[in-house]
Design an enzyme around this catalytic site. Structure first.
Site: not given
Length: 257
Positions: A13-15, A20-21, A156, A169
């Protein structure tokens, strides 16, 4: 600080540049780790993030390589149950056996009880819980008993209070906390630690100015959390210094109330 020399880390998830990624990738690389990160731009586009450009992964990889480490990446849809094994095969071919896994990728769409249904609950489950579980266990199976490893999940704060209006979620990320604690007990004999980090509300581009102003009143430190705050804790948990920490849900949220 070269505290992660020659370790290979996966960051999902580093888009996006301010996510954060991406911050985790930078922090781990600055400490000497080689990085393989994943991204899934179509999800970011669905949420309306204009910075989720298809060319950003290449830019991030170049940024990481400039720090003196190896870096590679791939587009990955974690809702595909075959994705974890396919990803680990690719990483092994390109970089070697990874020892650090950061499960940062997530699926989050606001859904209240009136709107909740199988069609919108399933995508949350597929990515947040099933994707995390399958990638974590596949990762652990490939590590031998002598090398050890680190699994770090993102949550979270679902165990701290209700999240009305975000049921799918909250349910699936809350399950990640439960999964973290039990997986840690199973993997302790393999010297693989499993922890989760709750960074609290973090300025990654999703807050409106009005929401940010409201949230600011609930931070006793007088500022909103930044991606780098989470990244520094995750980098510590990935290091040898954190070998005695496992099965923990760490609420690193600046005292958010």
């Amino acid at each position: 600080m070269n505290r992660l020399p020659r370790k290979i880390a996966i960051v999902t998830g580093a888009s996006r540049p301010n996510g954060i990624g991406a911050a985790v990738c930078r922090e781990l690389a600055s400490r000497g780790a080689d990085i393989f990160f994943t991204h899934y731009a179509s999800y970011d586009h669905e949420l309306g993030f204009s910075d989720a450009d298809s060319g950003y992964p290449d830019l991030l990889a170049e940024e990481l390589r400039a720090l003196g480490v190896r870096a590679s990446h791939a587009s990955l849809d974690l809702s595909d149950p075959a994705a974890p094994e396919r990803l680990l095969d690719q990483i092994s071919e390109e970089l070697g056996q990874p020892e650090v896994l950061v499960n940062n990728a997530t699926h989050s769409i606001d859904i209240d009880y009136l709107a909740l249904g199988a069609d919108n609950l399933d995508p949350h489950y597929y990515v947040n819980l099933r994707g995390t579980a399958l990638l974590s266990t596949a990762f652990a199976k490939r590590l031998d008993n002598h090398r050890g490893g680190r699994i770090i999940n993102l949550t979270s704060g679902q165990d701290r209070g209700p999240m009305p209006g975000n049921l799918a979620y909250a349910a699936t990320k809350g399950a990640v906390s439960a999964f973290t604690v039990s997986l840690a007990a199973e993997l302790a004999s393999k010297r693989i630690t499993v922890n989760a980090v709750d960074p609290g509300p973090t300025a990654t581009g999703w807050m409106t100015p009005e929401l940010e102003a409201h949230l600011l009143t609930r931070f006793p430190m007088g500022r909103i959390g930044q991606p780098e705050d989470a990244a520094k804790l995750i980098a510590f948990l990935a290091s040898d210094d954190a070998a005695w920490i496992t099965g923990q849900i760490i609420h690193s949220d600046g005292g958010f109330r």
